[in-house]
Design an enzyme around this catalytic site. Structure first.
Site, PDB file in Angstrom:
ATOM      1  N   GLY A 137       0.449  -1.083   0.139  1.00 28.34           N
ATOM      2  CA  GLY A 137       0.090  -0.041  -0.009  1.00 28.34           C
ATOM      3  C   GLY A 137       1.079   1.418  -0.024  1.00 28.34           C
ATOM      4  O   GLY A 137       1.387   1.423  -0.192  1.00 28.34           O
ATOM      5  N   CYS A 138       0.787   1.969   0.821  1.00 31.47           N
ATOM      6  CA  CYS A 138       1.307   3.377   0.809  1.00 31.47           C
ATOM      7  C   CYS A 138       2.787   3.520   1.484  1.00 31.47           C
ATOM      8  O   CYS A 138       3.218   3.647   1.186  1.00 31.47           O
ATOM      9  CB  CYS A 138       0.593   4.520   2.204  1.00 31.47           C
ATOM     10  SG  CYS A 138      -1.300   5.021   0.695  1.00 31.47           S
ATOM     11  N   ALA A 139       2.826   1.971   2.130  1.00 27.07           N
ATOM     12  CA  ALA A 139       4.052   2.449   2.422  1.00 27.07           C
ATOM     13  C   ALA A 139       5.219   1.709   0.962  1.00 27.07           C
ATOM     14  O   ALA A 139       6.445   2.034   1.831  1.00 27.07           O
ATOM     15  CB  ALA A 139       4.497   1.155   3.958  1.00 27.07           C
ATOM     16  N   ALA A 140       4.652   1.873   0.052  1.00 25.63           N
ATOM     17  CA  ALA A 140       5.753   0.771  -0.334  1.00 25.63           C
ATOM     18  C   ALA A 140       6.636   1.859  -1.033  1.00 25.63           C
ATOM     19  O   ALA A 140       7.885   1.561  -1.597  1.00 25.63           O
ATOM     20  CB  ALA A 140       4.568   0.023  -2.363  1.00 25.63           C
TER      21      ALA A 140
END
Length: 385
Positions: A137-140
């Site tokens: 998700g956004c951590a990628a």
């Protein structure tokens, strides 16, 4: 030492404003018992404009997961190549200088990955390695930087291309009526970003250390429900308070490196929402201006998932005010709950000479570049540095 160069970013040509978002919510969910709460939460995101890969009328329809994924693949192949070319230009490299492609996206699915398509269409070498990341998700975005750094440490002198392609609007689900889903409808936007990490030479962030942290027993706080209709975004109401658990991880990694996390020269973090940034200021003892680039991304483009850190980094480059040698931090936050953290120093003059592969290619290799490969975005697309 590996250097993260200037990112290239582009957002689609279709724009929706905060006022339009609120009007749509009032119209589509007029009888919703928690509509006032949802409207208040959307207003408090700080998002003023977002860019969509399709016109809003088409975005609001749901033709089925198959049709939506076809849109994802078509638009990715249309929009990614031009951004990749600019990122390579900023790094003063060509496709044949790249040893690894890291492709991150959580808003569509392709197999073979987009990495294979890029290798075949844009002249990358056939021995270019591939690392697609689809479930962070956004951590990628932060994870991509860290995996690129790991690769450059394992293979000194190697160059890595990172691509983030996020069409969050393709995950809109008209039947999801939880407050968290209504909030996400006014928070997320679409964007494509690319950046090169050079093994030698380059101008930007000399990455020196990276680390990851997962908050125990929080994997259900941010998640997808994968159903016949596609990806259903699920958000726990406890998510806005996660910086109380993640800020110590940022401080701890900086301590291990001998740095004071409260005294760095620049901060590039994922802007999931204004409270994330406000809490980080409080827990790390920073002024709000420390996260000005992340706040600008949130305001002008919304939460663009894994592409946020690259858009914020591009704004730091454009500002041009970081002194040579200044220490800094890059961090992405996402499902898990996960933090992916990098520490590095700003460099305006490469400390090592550039090492490039020969530019000449054979006639046979030229045929690897598809003559019809797109090189331009549709009219109205916003391209940023």
């Amino acid at each position: 030492m590996a250097t993260l160069c200037r990112p290239a970013v582009a957002v689609p040509e279709h724009v929706i404003t905060l006022d339009q978002t609120l009007d749509l919510a009032r119209t589509l969910h007029a009888g919703h018992p928690q509509l006032p709460l949802a409207l208040r939460l959307i207003e408090n995101t700080g998002v003023r404009t977002r860019h969509l890969v399709q016109p809003i009328e088409r975005t609001l329809t749901h033709p089925g997961f198959t049709a939506r994924n076809e849109v994802y693949e078509r638009e990715a192949k249309l929009r990614v190549p031009e951004v990749v070319e600019r990122a390579l230009g900023y790094a003063e490299l060509t496709a044949r200088d790249i040893d690894l492609i890291v492709y991150v996206s959580c808003t569509g699915f392709m197999m073979p990955s987009m990495t294979a398509w890029l290798i075949n269409r844009m002249g990358f070498r056939s021995d270019t390695r591939q690392v697609p990341i689809a479930q962070l998700g956004c951590a990628a975005g932060g994870a991509a930087v860290n995996r690129a750094h790991d690769f450059c440490r394992a293979y000194p002198g190697a160059n890595v291309l990172i691509v983030a392609c996020e069409f969050c609007s393709l995950c809109y689900q008209p039947t999801d009526l939880e407050v968290g889903s209504l909030l996400s409808n006014g928070l997320f936007g679409d964007a494509v970003a690319a950046v090169v990490m050079r093994g030698h030479g380059g101008h930007g962030v000399h990455v020196e250390r990276n680390g990851s942290h997962v908050v125990p027993d929080t994997e259900g706080w941010i998640s997808y429900g994968v159903r016949d209709t596609g990806f259903h975004f699920q958000l726990d109401k406890r998510v806005p308070g996660t910086m109380a658990m993640l800020a110590p991880a940022l401080r701890g990694l900086a301590d291990q490196h001998g740095w004071d996390v409260s005294g760095l020269g620049f901060y590039i973090v994922h802007a999931g929402g204004p409270r994330i940034l406000d809490d980080l200021c409080r827990f790390l003892g920073l002024e709000p201006a420390a996260f000005r680039h992340s706040r600008a991304t949130l305001t002008e483009r919304g939460n663009i998932a894994s592409a946020v850190v690259f858009d914020a980094l591009a704004r730091l480059f454009a500002e041009g005010a970081v002194p040579d040698g200044a220490p800094g931090l890059i961090a992405g936050f996402g499902p898990g709950i996960t933090a992916e953290i990098s520490l590095g120093s700003w460099t305006t003059v490469p400390s090592e000479p550039a090492r490039r592969r020969p530019r000449a290619i054979s006639a046979a290799e030229v045929t690897l570049v598809h003559p019809a490969a797109p090189r331009r975005f549709p009219a109205g697309t916003t391209i940023t540095e």
